[in-house]
Scaffold this motif. Structure first.
Motif, PDB file in Angstrom:
ATOM      1  N   VAL A 135      61.241 -17.578  27.507  1.00 36.09           N
ATOM      2  CA  VAL A 135      60.502 -18.061  28.674  1.00 36.09           C
ATOM      3  C   VAL A 135      61.453 -18.780  29.621  1.00 36.09           C
ATOM      4  CG1 VAL A 135      58.769 -19.735  29.444  1.00 36.09           C
ATOM      5  CG2 VAL A 135      58.267 -18.222  27.512  1.00 36.09           C
ATOM      6  N   THR A 171      63.534 -16.417  31.587  1.00 38.38           N
ATOM      7  CA  THR A 171      62.721 -15.760  32.614  1.00 38.38           C
ATOM      8  C   THR A 171      62.471 -16.700  33.790  1.00 38.38           C
ATOM      9  OG1 THR A 171      61.619 -14.486  30.862  1.00 38.38           O
ATOM     10  CG2 THR A 171      60.571 -14.517  33.033  1.00 38.38           C
ATOM     11  N   VAL A 172      62.140 -17.941  33.483  1.00 42.07           N
ATOM     12  CA  VAL A 172      61.940 -18.946  34.536  1.00 42.07           C
ATOM     13  C   VAL A 172      63.201 -19.069  35.380  1.00 42.07           C
ATOM     14  CG1 VAL A 172      61.639 -21.419  34.980  1.00 42.07           C
ATOM     15  CG2 VAL A 172      60.193 -20.278  33.299  1.00 42.07           C
ATOM     16  N   ASP A 186      65.476 -16.838  35.994  1.00 41.47           N
ATOM     17  CA  ASP A 186      65.624 -15.672  36.873  1.00 41.47           C
ATOM     18  C   ASP A 186      64.664 -15.759  38.055  1.00 41.47           C
ATOM     19  OD1 ASP A 186      67.561 -14.686  35.183  1.00 41.47           O
ATOM     20  OD2 ASP A 186      66.186 -13.372  34.079  1.00 41.47           O
ATOM     21  N   LYS A 187      63.450 -16.214  37.794  1.00 37.99           N
ATOM     22  CA  LYS A 187      62.445 -16.316  38.861  1.00 37.99           C
ATOM     23  C   LYS A 187      62.876 -17.358  39.909  1.00 37.99           C
ATOM     24  CE  LYS A 187      59.026 -13.628  37.210  1.00 37.99           C
ATOM     25  NZ  LYS A 187      58.386 -12.522  37.964  1.00 37.99           N
ATOM     26  N   VAL A 198      55.408 -19.573  41.892  1.00 38.01           N
ATOM     27  CA  VAL A 198      56.249 -18.815  40.954  1.00 38.01           C
ATOM     28  C   VAL A 198      55.889 -19.138  39.509  1.00 38.01           C
ATOM     29  CG1 VAL A 198      58.596 -18.586  40.057  1.00 38.01           C
ATOM     30  CG2 VAL A 198      58.186 -18.454  42.518  1.00 38.01           C
ATOM     31  N   LEU A 199      55.782 -20.446  39.197  1.00 40.08           N
ATOM     32  CA  LEU A 199      55.519 -20.834  37.810  1.00 40.08           C
ATOM     33  C   LEU A 199      54.110 -20.463  37.366  1.00 40.08           C
ATOM     34  CD1 LEU A 199      57.327 -24.307  37.552  1.00 40.08           C
ATOM     35  CD2 LEU A 199      58.186 -22.034  36.971  1.00 40.08           C
ATOM     36  N   LEU A 247      54.044 -16.715  36.796  1.00 38.79           N
ATOM     37  CA  LEU A 247      54.647 -16.334  35.522  1.00 38.79           C
ATOM     38  C   LEU A 247      53.683 -16.608  34.358  1.00 38.79           C
ATOM     39  CD1 LEU A 247      57.053 -15.257  33.966  1.00 38.79           C
ATOM     40  CD2 LEU A 247      58.024 -17.575  33.966  1.00 38.79           C
ATOM     41  N   GLU A 268      51.157 -13.926  34.433  1.00 38.86           N
ATOM     42  CA  GLU A 268      51.799 -12.669  34.006  1.00 38.86           C
ATOM     43  C   GLU A 268      51.912 -12.612  32.485  1.00 38.86           C
ATOM     44  OE1 GLU A 268      56.360 -11.131  34.249  1.00 38.86           O
ATOM     45  OE2 GLU A 268      55.477 -11.793  36.145  1.00 38.86           O
ATOM     46  N   ARG A 269      52.239 -13.732  31.872  1.00 39.06           N
ATOM     47  CA  ARG A 269      52.403 -13.778  30.422  1.00 39.06           C
ATOM     48  C   ARG A 269      51.095 -14.118  29.699  1.00 39.06           C
ATOM     49  NH1 ARG A 269      57.612 -13.726  28.611  1.00 39.06           N
ATOM     50  NH2 ARG A 269      56.954 -14.693  26.632  1.00 39.06           N
ATOM     51  N   ILE A 290      54.872 -22.528  30.209  1.00 42.22           N
ATOM     52  CA  ILE A 290      55.973 -22.224  31.135  1.00 42.22           C
ATOM     53  C   ILE A 290      56.677 -23.515  31.545  1.00 42.22           C
ATOM     54  CG2 ILE A 290      56.571 -21.193  33.349  1.00 42.22           C
ATOM     55  CD1 ILE A 290      55.425 -19.227  31.265  1.00 42.22           C
TER      56      ILE A 290
END
Length: 545
Positions: free
Chosen positions: A462, A465-466, A468-469, A484-485, A488, A491-492, A499
């Motif tokens: 996670v 991924t955070v 990269d976002k 964004v958070l 995500l 999305e998950r 997150i």
């Protein structure tokens, strides 16, 4: 006109019990449109500390207790340090000697200790045996020439009961002969507390003496001195109830040294030489402290505790300041220890306290220093104060504890304060924001947080991924970070916490910080990415090892 006073001895920092005494005297003077006097009773040269007087002054001012007469203010009845008033005391001692109301004594401390021990064995109170004939000046001159100790005692009337009229306790009677003759001038020429305070209270026109219950035993002797000196109408007395600690027993300044002493004893292979160096005292002084023989200056106690990572209970006013309490909360809390406004109010402003302060509402029963209640009061007062007021307190706090957060500008600090709504103390705000002003290699990781958040399930995945976002973001605003958070998390198909927590641990080392969107935006994109990368490097290396 009502005139009250607070007269601390500079033998240590301002204890909260002393602060309560000062507060009650100040509130009553303000309520009655009178004057409040600060007097420093510094005649005990052996026990005075160099920093204590200034610390008392600083602590009173932090609480908002300002004096109308006293050190740094002046006034018509100075000087306000007793060590500078010796000529005044000598004049009144001479008056008592000339009138045969006081007399010289040549007893050594060893002789007096033997008499006290004998009285203890016989289970009697110590009573000094007054000589039938008082020594004359020739005998005094001879004794001094021989290097003998010469003191002066007040001849307390022994043929009558001594009665104290007290606002809190009513009429208190001391039986005839219960009060022994007591020393009013020490062998070094300085007056004792019992004498100097009487002379000063008269000359400074004190009308009301509001003090702790422990002073009640001094009052009959002081009243007789007042009468013997021909001072006229007595001041009114109010002896406040004792404040007991929520840890048991009387709230004592010895609690802090006791906690440190016990901690030192329980640390195996402790480096006492290093501890002495940290505390700026000798190894012998450290050993005497551990053995319970002596107590170093409180500054040494504090630095040694900090070095060992030992939390000491707050006892002195400065301790509560350094723990992040607001002065308004302290004043509110202290005012309700042994007094009440006559209704159910608890959270009160200083103005409200002044408007309803009445000595008739002082209570006889002991009051409990409930730290959990104080914390609740502080939480309420932080919420009640304007952001500007809290910011002012926060900046003062940051300077004293030498926090890296002090480097922030006012705009950033104001934002930090605003984002910490519901904080219990200023220390909470500092703790939540400290990481923002540290380099990534200065972050200290909570091992439990790392284990439960980053190493459990897919925490590291996670976090990557955070990273990269966030790296892909162009406009690094609070709103965009939140989008964004939250995106995500959706999305998950997990809650936002799944997150936010890995990101929080990566940036600040623990699961506690400012609201995550604000924290990331204040930190900035570059430092956020560096923090994540550093965490991934450290945690993965340790996990693989």
């Amino acid at each position: 006109m009502v005139v009250t006073r607070f007269a601390p001895s500079p033998t240590g920092y301002l204890h909260v019990g002393g602060a309560r005494t000062a507060l009650f005297n100040w509130l009553f003077a303000r309520r009655m449109g009178g004057r409040f006097v600060l007097r420093i009773e510094d005649t005990d040269l052996k026990r005075n500390t160099s920093t204590a007087t200034q610390q008392v002054i600083d602590d009173l001012r932090w609480l908002g207790i300002e004096w109308d007469e006293g050190p740094e203010v002046g006034g018509p009845n100075g000087p306000y340090l007793q060590s500078q008033r010796r000529d005044i005391y000598d004049e009144y001692i001479r008056k008592l000697l000339d009138e045969q109301k006081a007399y010289y004594c040549f007893d050594t401390s060893e002789e007096l200790d033997a008499l006290r021990s004998e009285a203890e064995v016989q289970k009697k109170g110590f009573t000094y045996s007054r000589p039938e004939k008082f020594p004359d000046e020739q005998e005094v001159k001879k004794a001094r020439a021989a290097g003998e100790s010469v003191t002066v005692r007040f001849a307390v009337p022994q043929d009558k009961a001594l009665v104290v009229e007290d606002i809190v306790r009513g009429e208190v009677t001391f039986a005839a002969g219960e009060m022994t003759d007591f020393i009013i001038q020490k062998s070094d020429g300085f007056p004792t507390y019992n004498f100097a305070c009487v002379v000063d209270d008269y000359l400074m026109k004190i009308t009301h003496i509001i003090r702790g219950q422990e002073h009640l035993m001094n009052t009959p002797g002081q009243q007789e001195l007042w009468k013997a000196l021909g001072f006229g109408e007595l001041p009114e007395y109010a002896h406040m109830s004792v404040t007991v600690s929520d840890t048991g027993g009387k709230l004592s300044k010895r609690e802090r040294p006791k906690v440190l002493r016990n901690a030192i004893k329980n640390i195996p292979d402790i480096d006492l030489e290093k501890l002495a160096e940290v505390g700026n005292i000798t190894l012998e002084e450290v050993n005497d402290f551990v053995a319970g023989k002596t107590i170093p200056d409180m500054s040494s106690i504090n630095t040694m505790a900090a070095h060992l990572g030992v939390h000491l209970p707050e006892i002195n006013v400065v301790d509560f300041f350094k723990s992040g309490y607001l002065p308004e909360a302290m004043v509110n809390f202290l005012a309700l220890l042994g007094w009440n406004p006559g209704d159910k109010r608890e959270i009160m402003s200083v103005k409200e306290l002044i408007d309803c302060f009445d000595l008739s509402r002082l209570t006889k029963t002991n009051s409990l220093f409930d730290r959990s209640k104080l914390l609740a009061f502080n939480t309420d007062h932080i919420r009640m104060q304007s952001c500007e007021k809290v910011l002012t307190h926060f900046k003062d706090y940051l300077k004293v504890i030498k926090s890296p957060v002090a480097k922030a500008d006012d705009k950033t600090l104001a934002r930090i304060v605003e984002s910490c709504a519901g904080a219990r103390t200023l220390a909470d705000i500092e703790h939540k924001s400290r990481f923002l002003f540290l380099d990534e290699d200065q972050i200290e990781y909570d091992e439990k947080a790392v284990k439960e958040v980053l190493l459990k399930n897919d925490g590291l995945i996670v976090l990557k991924t955070v990273r990269d976002k966030l790296a892909a973001m162009e406009q690094f605003t609070v709103e965009n970070i939140e989008v964004v958070l939250r995106g995500l998390a959706k999305e998950r198909q997990v809650g936002l916490g799944k997150i936010a927590q890995p990101l929080r641990v990566a940036l600040c080392g623990s699961t506690i910080s400012l609201p995550i969107f604000d924290a990331v935006q204040i930190l900035g994109k570059e430092k956020t990415l560096k923090g994540i990368d550093n965490t991934l490097k450290i945690v993965e290396a340790k996990h693989q090892a």
